[in-house]
Design a protein around this motif. Structure first.
Motif, PDB file in Angstrom:
ATOM      1  N   ASP A 168      -8.892 -21.041 -16.093  1.00  0.00           N
ATOM      2  CA  ASP A 168      -8.825 -22.564 -16.268  1.00  0.00           C
ATOM      3  C   ASP A 168      -8.764 -23.284 -14.986  1.00  0.00           C
ATOM      4  OD1 ASP A 168      -9.072 -22.189 -19.270  1.00  0.00           O
ATOM      5  OD2 ASP A 168      -6.899 -22.221 -19.436  1.00  0.00           O
ATOM      6  N   CYS A 169      -8.200 -22.713 -14.173  1.00  0.00           N
ATOM      7  CA  CYS A 169      -7.982 -23.415 -12.980  1.00  0.00           C
ATOM      8  C   CYS A 169      -9.018 -23.540 -12.080  1.00  0.00           C
ATOM      9  CB  CYS A 169      -6.714 -23.021 -12.049  1.00  0.00           C
ATOM     10  SG  CYS A 169      -6.878 -21.331 -11.628  1.00  0.00           S
ATOM     11  N   GLN A 170     -10.258 -22.942 -12.182  1.00  0.00           N
ATOM     12  CA  GLN A 170     -11.462 -22.634 -11.445  1.00  0.00           C
ATOM     13  C   GLN A 170     -12.615 -23.580 -12.158  1.00  0.00           C
ATOM     14  OE1 GLN A 170     -11.729 -18.051 -12.027  1.00  0.00           O
ATOM     15  NE2 GLN A 170     -12.671 -18.587 -10.093  1.00  0.00           N
ATOM     16  N   VAL A 171     -12.246 -24.307 -13.019  1.00  0.00           N
ATOM     17  CA  VAL A 171     -12.950 -25.307 -13.702  1.00  0.00           C
ATOM     18  C   VAL A 171     -12.710 -26.806 -13.153  1.00  0.00           C
ATOM     19  CG1 VAL A 171     -14.149 -26.395 -15.842  1.00  0.00           C
ATOM     20  CG2 VAL A 171     -13.670 -23.883 -15.654  1.00  0.00           C
ATOM     21  N   VAL A 172     -13.224 -27.542 -12.512  1.00  0.00           N
ATOM     22  CA  VAL A 172     -13.074 -28.696 -11.817  1.00  0.00           C
ATOM     23  C   VAL A 172     -14.025 -29.921 -12.178  1.00  0.00           C
ATOM     24  CG1 VAL A 172     -11.937 -27.617  -9.722  1.00  0.00           C
ATOM     25  CG2 VAL A 172     -14.546 -28.090  -9.756  1.00  0.00           C
ATOM     26  N   PRO A 173     -13.499 -31.213 -11.989  1.00  0.00           N
ATOM     27  CA  PRO A 173     -14.762 -32.063 -12.387  1.00  0.00           C
ATOM     28  C   PRO A 173     -15.867 -32.293 -11.773  1.00  0.00           C
ATOM     29  CG  PRO A 173     -12.059 -32.783 -11.892  1.00  0.00           C
ATOM     30  CD  PRO A 173     -12.423 -31.677 -11.542  1.00  0.00           C
ATOM     31  N   GLU A 174     -15.521 -31.920 -10.214  1.00  0.00           N
ATOM     32  CA  GLU A 174     -16.887 -31.924  -9.485  1.00  0.00           C
ATOM     33  C   GLU A 174     -16.856 -31.153  -8.302  1.00  0.00           C
ATOM     34  OE1 GLU A 174     -17.424 -35.988  -8.397  1.00  0.00           O
ATOM     35  OE2 GLU A 174     -15.832 -36.117  -7.074  1.00  0.00           O
ATOM     36  N   LEU A 175     -18.058 -30.638  -7.976  1.00  0.00           N
ATOM     37  CA  LEU A 175     -17.983 -29.635  -6.736  1.00  0.00           C
ATOM     38  C   LEU A 175     -19.110 -30.401  -5.869  1.00  0.00           C
ATOM     39  CD1 LEU A 175     -18.572 -26.296  -8.327  1.00  0.00           C
ATOM     40  CD2 LEU A 175     -16.511 -27.105  -7.138  1.00  0.00           C
ATOM     41  N   PRO A 176     -18.872 -30.027  -4.256  1.00  0.00           N
ATOM     42  CA  PRO A 176     -19.988 -30.151  -3.459  1.00  0.00           C
ATOM     43  C   PRO A 176     -20.973 -29.320  -3.602  1.00  0.00           C
ATOM     44  CG  PRO A 176     -18.060 -29.235  -2.236  1.00  0.00           C
ATOM     45  CD  PRO A 176     -17.747 -29.340  -3.893  1.00  0.00           C
ATOM     46  N   VAL A 177     -22.234 -29.723  -3.803  1.00  0.00           N
ATOM     47  CA  VAL A 177     -23.521 -28.894  -3.739  1.00  0.00           C
ATOM     48  C   VAL A 177     -24.525 -29.194  -3.041  1.00  0.00           C
ATOM     49  CG1 VAL A 177     -23.226 -28.175  -6.213  1.00  0.00           C
ATOM     50  CG2 VAL A 177     -24.452 -30.368  -5.825  1.00  0.00           C
ATOM     51  N   ALA A 178     -25.316 -28.148  -2.574  1.00  0.00           N
ATOM     52  CA  ALA A 178     -26.405 -28.361  -1.700  1.00  0.00           C
ATOM     53  C   ALA A 178     -27.674 -27.933  -2.573  1.00  0.00           C
ATOM     54  CB  ALA A 178     -26.175 -27.196  -0.630  1.00  0.00           C
ATOM     55  N   ASP A 179     -28.613 -28.034  -1.605  1.00  0.00           N
ATOM     56  CA  ASP A 179     -30.192 -27.996  -2.525  1.00  0.00           C
ATOM     57  C   ASP A 179     -30.239 -26.266  -2.838  1.00  0.00           C
ATOM     58  OD1 ASP A 179     -30.573 -30.616  -2.190  1.00  0.00           O
ATOM     59  OD2 ASP A 179     -31.910 -30.296  -0.467  1.00  0.00           O
ATOM     60  N   HIS A 180     -29.775 -25.472  -2.214  1.00  0.00           N
ATOM     61  CA  HIS A 180     -29.919 -23.920  -2.607  1.00  0.00           C
ATOM     62  C   HIS A 180     -28.882 -23.613  -3.547  1.00  0.00           C
ATOM     63  CE1 HIS A 180     -26.932 -23.934   0.916  1.00  0.00           C
ATOM     64  NE2 HIS A 180     -26.146 -23.142  -0.024  1.00  0.00           N
ATOM     65  N   ASP A 181     -27.777 -24.409  -4.129  1.00  0.00           N
ATOM     66  CA  ASP A 181     -27.031 -23.930  -4.974  1.00  0.00           C
ATOM     67  C   ASP A 181     -27.651 -24.047  -6.364  1.00  0.00           C
ATOM     68  OD1 ASP A 181     -24.999 -23.700  -3.328  1.00  0.00           O
ATOM     69  OD2 ASP A 181     -24.395 -25.846  -3.072  1.00  0.00           O
ATOM     70  N   GLN A 182     -27.368 -22.763  -7.099  1.00  0.00           N
ATOM     71  CA  GLN A 182     -28.026 -22.772  -8.425  1.00  0.00           C
ATOM     72  C   GLN A 182     -26.802 -22.991  -9.546  1.00  0.00           C
ATOM     73  OE1 GLN A 182     -31.231 -21.608  -9.438  1.00  0.00           O
ATOM     74  NE2 GLN A 182     -31.596 -22.351  -7.284  1.00  0.00           N
ATOM     75  N   LYS A 183     -27.376 -23.654 -10.395  1.00  0.00           N
ATOM     76  CA  LYS A 183     -26.546 -23.950 -11.539  1.00  0.00           C
ATOM     77  C   LYS A 183     -26.388 -22.859 -12.580  1.00  0.00           C
ATOM     78  CE  LYS A 183     -26.352 -28.300 -13.382  1.00  0.00           C
ATOM     79  NZ  LYS A 183     -25.510 -29.289 -12.806  1.00  0.00           N
ATOM     80  N   VAL A 184     -25.361 -22.766 -13.397  1.00  0.00           N
ATOM     81  CA  VAL A 184     -25.353 -21.614 -14.457  1.00  0.00           C
ATOM     82  C   VAL A 184     -25.460 -22.348 -15.818  1.00  0.00           C
ATOM     83  CG1 VAL A 184     -23.567 -20.323 -13.076  1.00  0.00           C
ATOM     84  CG2 VAL A 184     -22.810 -22.095 -14.529  1.00  0.00           C
ATOM     85  N   ASP A 185     -25.907 -21.644 -16.671  1.00  0.00           N
ATOM     86  CA  ASP A 185     -26.395 -22.205 -17.866  1.00  0.00           C
ATOM     87  C   ASP A 185     -25.061 -22.640 -19.047  1.00  0.00           C
ATOM     88  OD1 ASP A 185     -29.265 -22.015 -17.783  1.00  0.00           O
ATOM     89  OD2 ASP A 185     -28.802 -19.899 -17.709  1.00  0.00           O
ATOM     90  N   ASP A 186     -23.909 -21.822 -18.463  1.00  0.00           N
ATOM     91  CA  ASP A 186     -22.616 -22.154 -19.081  1.00  0.00           C
ATOM     92  C   ASP A 186     -21.699 -21.573 -18.538  1.00  0.00           C
ATOM     93  OD1 ASP A 186     -21.181 -23.125 -21.393  1.00  0.00           O
ATOM     94  OD2 ASP A 186     -21.763 -21.801 -22.532  1.00  0.00           O
ATOM     95  N   VAL A 187     -20.416 -22.076 -18.798  1.00  0.00           N
ATOM     96  CA  VAL A 187     -19.155 -21.608 -17.962  1.00  0.00           C
ATOM     97  C   VAL A 187     -18.177 -21.432 -19.470  1.00  0.00           C
ATOM     98  CG1 VAL A 187     -17.196 -22.021 -16.564  1.00  0.00           C
ATOM     99  CG2 VAL A 187     -19.616 -23.049 -15.934  1.00  0.00           C
ATOM    100  N   VAL A 188     -17.672 -20.091 -19.310  1.00  0.00           N
ATOM    101  CA  VAL A 188     -16.901 -19.696 -20.281  1.00  0.00           C
ATOM    102  C   VAL A 188     -15.473 -19.444 -19.622  1.00  0.00           C
ATOM    103  CG1 VAL A 188     -16.290 -17.838 -21.958  1.00  0.00           C
ATOM    104  CG2 VAL A 188     -18.823 -18.277 -21.542  1.00  0.00           C
ATOM    105  N   PHE A 189     -14.461 -20.263 -20.206  1.00  0.00           N
ATOM    106  CA  PHE A 189     -13.005 -20.388 -19.844  1.00  0.00           C
ATOM    107  C   PHE A 189     -12.210 -20.355 -20.992  1.00  0.00           C
ATOM    108  CE2 PHE A 189     -14.657 -24.348 -19.660  1.00  0.00           C
ATOM    109  CZ  PHE A 189     -13.522 -25.264 -19.838  1.00  0.00           C
ATOM    110  N   ALA A 190     -10.861 -20.086 -20.742  1.00  0.00           N
ATOM    111  CA  ALA A 190      -9.762 -19.875 -21.770  1.00  0.00           C
ATOM    112  C   ALA A 190      -9.602 -21.050 -22.729  1.00  0.00           C
ATOM    113  CB  ALA A 190      -8.646 -19.361 -21.329  1.00  0.00           C
ATOM    114  N   ASP A 191      -9.334 -22.174 -21.992  1.00  0.00           N
ATOM    115  CA  ASP A 191      -8.782 -23.308 -22.904  1.00  0.00           C
ATOM    116  C   ASP A 191      -9.947 -24.567 -23.017  1.00  0.00           C
ATOM    117  OD1 ASP A 191      -6.544 -21.981 -23.529  1.00  0.00           O
ATOM    118  OD2 ASP A 191      -5.673 -22.853 -21.635  1.00  0.00           O
TER     119      ASP A 191
END
Length: 196
Positions: A173-196
């Motif tokens: 859960d603590c790895q899921v944050v409101p926003e992240l610094p992203v660059a052009d080469h950063d790839q998104k994931v299709d889904d994030v599975v976390f506990a809560d």
């Protein structure tokens, strides 16, 4: 492999998340790992996948060992990363590999050069990538560990949308944050599975 210039905002966030994970008890990591496992094995992307890549977890990550067991019990194929010579390959896990795979200097288990295994991209591709990372947003932004291996790997696979696998991240859960610094080469994931 070209060196990626470290982003100070990303570096600070990696430190912050690592500190939060360090405060989790073994019991709490186990609790969250079990919830994530149950959610993942019931996820439509997972249920429809027969060739799945995932990572060999450290104790700072969601435990992936039960996922490997589940993939095998379904008769599907599990592939894990091997980092060598600046590139990442996904090699097939065979029964008993976990007991003999050495650890890298980063404490990650991977196949040794002597273990000859099917390379996923040479033997039929992948249906699903279960990706590691330091932090994620609910919308799919991902902050990796800084090597760029997964971003390059996923970029290559997404070059052909017809065969591109789905990408799902698993996280505390603590790895899921409101926003992240992203660059052009950063790839998104299709889904994030976390506990809560």
């Amino acid at each position: 492999m070209s060196k990626i210039t470290p982003d100070p905002a990303k570096a600070a966030l990696r430190d912050e998340i690592a500190a939060k994970i360090a405060t989790l008890t073994t019991e709490e990591k186990k609790r969250q790992s079990e919830i994530v496992y149950k959610k993942l094995i019931n996820h439509p992307f997972y249920k429809s996948a027969n060739r799945i890549s995932l990572f060999m977890s450290t104790d700072q990550e969601i435990n992936t060992a039960p996922i490997i067991d589940n993939i095998r019990s379904r008769g599907a194929a599990a592939f894990v990363p091997q980092y060598a010579g600046g590139r990442m390959r996904m090699l097939r896990m065979e029964l008993g590999d976990e007991e003999v795979m050495p650890q890298t200097r980063h404490g990650i288990q991977q196949h040794s050069k002597e273990q000859v295994r099917d390379d996923a991209l040479e033997s039929g591709g992948l249906d699903l990538i279960i990706a590691p990372g330091v932090a994620f947003t609910r919308s799919g932004d991902r902050l990796g560990h800084g090597g760029g291996y997964y971003d390059k790997f996923i970029t290559g696979l997404r070059a052909d949308p017809a065969t591109a696998p789905k990408v799902v991240a698993v996280a505390f859960d603590c790895q899921v944050v409101p926003e992240l610094p992203v660059a052009d080469h950063d790839q998104k994931v299709d889904d994030v599975v976390f506990a809560d």
